[in-house]
Scaffold this motif. Sequence first.
Motif, mmCIF file in Angstrom:
data_model
loop_
_atom_site.group_PDB
_atom_site.id
_atom_site.type_symbol
_atom_site.label_atom_id
_atom_site.label_comp_id
_atom_site.label_asym_id
_atom_site.label_seq_id
_atom_site.Cartn_x
_atom_site.Cartn_y
_atom_site.Cartn_z
ATOM 1 N N ARG A 444 77.361 55.094 62.287
ATOM 2 C CA ARG A 444 76.192 55.901 61.929
ATOM 3 C C ARG A 444 76.115 57.036 62.922
ATOM 4 O O ARG A 444 76.229 56.860 64.121
ATOM 5 C CB ARG A 444 74.917 55.076 62.042
ATOM 6 N N ASN A 445 75.896 58.213 62.404
ATOM 7 C CA ASN A 445 75.776 59.360 63.283
ATOM 8 C C ASN A 445 74.474 60.073 63.009
ATOM 9 O O ASN A 445 73.997 60.118 61.881
ATOM 10 C CB ASN A 445 76.948 60.310 63.070
ATOM 11 N N ARG A 446 73.888 60.601 64.074
ATOM 12 C CA ARG A 446 72.592 61.260 63.938
ATOM 13 C C ARG A 446 72.818 62.745 63.687
ATOM 14 O O ARG A 446 73.673 63.377 64.319
ATOM 15 C CB ARG A 446 71.784 61.097 65.216
ATOM 16 N N VAL A 447 72.014 63.268 62.770
ATOM 17 C CA VAL A 447 72.060 64.713 62.554
ATOM 18 C C VAL A 447 70.646 65.248 62.553
ATOM 19 O O VAL A 447 69.680 64.507 62.385
ATOM 20 C CB VAL A 447 72.747 65.089 61.221
ATOM 21 N N LEU A 448 70.539 66.528 62.745
ATOM 22 C CA LEU A 448 69.233 67.158 62.842
ATOM 23 C C LEU A 448 69.205 68.412 61.983
ATOM 24 O O LEU A 448 70.166 69.183 61.967
ATOM 25 C CB LEU A 448 68.961 67.512 64.305
ATOM 26 N N TYR A 449 68.109 68.547 61.243
ATOM 27 C CA TYR A 449 67.888 69.768 60.469
ATOM 28 C C TYR A 449 66.566 70.380 60.905
ATOM 29 O O TYR A 449 65.647 69.665 61.296
ATOM 30 C CB TYR A 449 67.701 69.471 58.987
ATOM 31 N N VAL A 450 66.443 71.661 60.770
ATOM 32 C CA VAL A 450 65.120 72.287 60.849
ATOM 33 C C VAL A 450 64.714 72.537 59.401
ATOM 34 O O VAL A 450 65.264 73.402 58.732
ATOM 35 C CB VAL A 450 65.165 73.603 61.636
ATOM 36 N N LEU A 451 63.771 71.723 58.903
ATOM 37 C CA LEU A 451 63.399 71.867 57.495
ATOM 38 C C LEU A 451 62.481 73.056 57.293
ATOM 39 O O LEU A 451 62.513 73.704 56.276
ATOM 40 C CB LEU A 451 62.676 70.610 57.018
ATOM 41 N N LYS A 452 61.634 73.256 58.272
ATOM 42 C CA LYS A 452 60.752 74.420 58.143
ATOM 43 C C LYS A 452 60.258 74.822 59.515
ATOM 44 O O LYS A 452 60.126 73.981 60.408
ATOM 45 C CB LYS A 452 59.616 74.085 57.182
ATOM 46 N N ALA A 453 60.037 76.097 59.660
ATOM 47 C CA ALA A 453 59.478 76.595 60.911
ATOM 48 C C ALA A 453 58.756 77.874 60.557
ATOM 49 O O ALA A 453 59.361 78.914 60.368
ATOM 50 C CB ALA A 453 60.575 76.846 61.937
ATOM 51 N N ARG A 454 57.425 77.741 60.434
ATOM 52 C CA ARG A 454 56.641 78.887 59.988
ATOM 53 C C ARG A 454 56.721 80.017 61.000
ATOM 54 O O ARG A 454 56.592 79.800 62.193
ATOM 55 C CB ARG A 454 55.180 78.487 59.820
ATOM 56 N N GLY A 455 56.922 81.195 60.497
ATOM 57 C CA GLY A 455 56.812 82.372 61.347
ATOM 58 C C GLY A 455 58.016 82.660 62.206
ATOM 59 O O GLY A 455 57.919 83.424 63.151
ATOM 60 N N MET A 456 59.145 82.045 61.925
ATOM 61 C CA MET A 456 60.330 82.391 62.718
ATOM 62 C C MET A 456 61.590 82.208 61.878
ATOM 63 O O MET A 456 61.622 81.396 60.961
ATOM 64 C CB MET A 456 60.401 81.529 63.981
ATOM 65 N N ALA A 457 62.589 83.016 62.206
ATOM 66 C CA ALA A 457 63.869 82.866 61.540
ATOM 67 C C ALA A 457 64.540 81.646 62.139
ATOM 68 O O ALA A 457 64.712 81.565 63.349
ATOM 69 C CB ALA A 457 64.715 84.105 61.785
ATOM 70 N N HIS A 458 64.837 80.662 61.314
ATOM 71 C CA HIS A 458 65.428 79.468 61.888
ATOM 72 C C HIS A 458 66.723 79.125 61.161
ATOM 73 O O HIS A 458 66.949 79.532 60.032
ATOM 74 C CB HIS A 458 64.446 78.300 61.815
ATOM 75 N N SER A 459 67.534 78.384 61.853
ATOM 76 C CA SER A 459 68.835 78.024 61.321
ATOM 77 C C SER A 459 68.669 77.049 60.165
ATOM 78 O O SER A 459 67.834 76.158 60.197
ATOM 79 C CB SER A 459 69.657 77.381 62.433
ATOM 80 N N ASN A 460 69.457 77.237 59.139
ATOM 81 C CA ASN A 460 69.386 76.310 58.015
ATOM 82 C C ASN A 460 70.497 75.279 58.100
ATOM 83 O O ASN A 460 70.757 74.561 57.170
ATOM 84 C CB ASN A 460 69.493 77.084 56.698
ATOM 85 N N GLN A 461 71.181 75.238 59.253
ATOM 86 C CA GLN A 461 72.375 74.415 59.322
ATOM 87 C C GLN A 461 72.112 73.054 59.927
ATOM 88 O O GLN A 461 71.154 72.844 60.661
ATOM 89 C CB GLN A 461 73.426 75.142 60.149
#
Lengths: 588, 118
Positions: A444-461
């Motif tokens: 099992r490996n952990r991954v992280l997403y930024v699903l939303k971040a109001r008011g800033m350009a954020h990575s979708n990766q």
Amino acid sequence: MKTARPRRSRPPSRLPKCPTGIQGLDEITGGGLPRGRPTLVCGGAGCGKTLFAAEFLVRGVVQFNEPGVFMTFEETAVELRANVASLGFDLASLERQEKILIDHVHVERSEIHETGDYDLEGLFVRLNLAIDSIGAKRVVLDTLEALFAGLPNEAILRAELRRLFRWLKDKGVTAIITAERGREQLTRHGMEEYVSDCVILLDHRVNNQIATRHLRVVKYRGALHGTNEFPFLIGEKGISVLPITSLALNHKVPEGRIPTGIPRLDAMLGGRGFFRGSSILLTGTPGTGKTIVSANFAQAAGRRGERVLFVSFEESPDQLIRNMLSIGLRLEPLVRRGLLRFHSARPSLYGLEMHLATLFKEIATFRPHIVIVDPVTSLMEAGTDFEGKAMVTRLIDYLKAQQITSLFTSLTQGGHALQQSEASMSSLMDAWLLLQDFEGNGERNRVLYVLKARGMAHSNQIREFLISNRGIDLVDAYIGPSGVLTGSARAAQDSREQAEALTRQQEAGRRKQELQRHRASLERQIDGLKSEHEAGTDELRQIDEQVGVQTRLLSAERTELGRLRQADVPTVPVSRRIRQTKSAQHSP
Amino acid sequence: MKKRPPRTSIRAVRDPVNPWPLRTCVLRLFVAGASVRSHQAILRVRELCANELKGQCALEVIDIYQQPGLARDSQILATPTLIREFPRPIRRLIGNLTNQAQLLAGLDLGSVREAALR
């Protein structure tokens, strides 16, 4: 003449109000109870009527310098003092300062014999004496219904009550009259008939074994008021009503950004981390590292010298500190410096309201810059879904109003369906990070997403999330034709790519050498040709020189001959003749 | 000749347990001003002292408008209120005392006489 009435410039229709000082109530009622009029507070047994009334008086003295009379028909003065002392109100000292006067009216049916017609002038006289002796502006009658039990003649009693309320209005005092809740009416003895200006209903309900108090303004003549039921609680500092809907969305937002303590995560969030004062949701299945991310956030804040309140519903402070030490996060120095405070409590310890109240109190005393709730879901389990969401809303609203950054972790059960159920809460949040497990290749490996971040350009990766004993690291997950690869699969892919790169490098080296060799041979050829070419040029020059000398000799000879023959016609120019001779020379 | 009602002894009121040589009855009547009810009550209680109690009684009439503090100290709620301070236990009678049966039952004159005999 003009100085006499400077305050009368307000519109005359506006009802003057008397602020209660009870947290939240003045918001709902738009400024307090109607000034100079009686207010009825009714509710069942144990719903806090007496405390409500007592707080009204005490806050009146402490905050608004309005002395008050507490006329009690049930409890004695000694009992009353002891009871409200549990809320931190020191009635005895206020009595000594002559700001509060307690008058216990003893009514005992068995001691009273009716022998004819009577009135309640005794009550009036006592009330009048009490009000005048301390200049009271506020009066509490708790509870007049004891009179119904004590006095046999209800007709007289009703007439006298009507007169009493009239008298209170004429006296100009703001009064609270408490009454027991009736079965069909608001009050058992129909007190609402007499008190028609403002009626407040208190209620204490048990839902799923957890009791919640509610307050509702049933009626408020001449004023707008919140009509909903508002939860309220009786804490160590008195009553606080927690309006949900009266909170407007108009808090000020601070400008700055705060790093998360994980540089790669900051990079994903437009390079500078979260907004200060925003609310952040961190969802994840069990064991995805929610607490670790939170602790990282806490540590980063502590290092900047900011105060952090860590509310933990799962681990005790010591356990948290020990566990975080294993990944290189040293929280203990921050605790010692007073920058990090833990608040650990089991969610089932008490109801949501109480949790909320203790949190508010903790926040008010510690004044943190950041509040972390880990996890908010176990707190929500203490109430129903609706209550849970309402509570989180109130907490977020409170924190935003105080410009405190909040981080909530939320435990999901895995799978995508539950991620949807988080949607209701996520709408309250400014940023949402998702931690997920990827299962495959027996790991099992952990991954992280930024699903939303109001008011800033954020990575979708997607980023792979590594926890080692040196802390957290985010690594680019491998995204290629075979999908997303993480963990050992990513490592294998990495080494495969490295090998390929090596082969390519060697190949290129070989080709480069070959080319260089070829180039060297070409250069050598060029050198040979060049020398050949130079030799040709030399030969030509020699020929030219030879020809020039011969021509000169020839023409000199010819001129000499001509002169000797005395010829006067020079026929063909010399040069042409030379050419002719040249071609004649080459042709054989 | 008209009998004068016995005058109130202040000492008797202050110390009702051992008030007064005759040891029969100590009464206090609280009224509110000079209303009709007050008058009725005062007349009735004076009559009572003169007739039923045969003068063996100390009576104090208090106007709570004049002495509001006493109204609080004596736990007065309704007016008129007649309090039998002695003999013990204390009894309270509210109303203008026109209901004879209730008045006599409330004062419990039997125990008053008993106390007087002792």
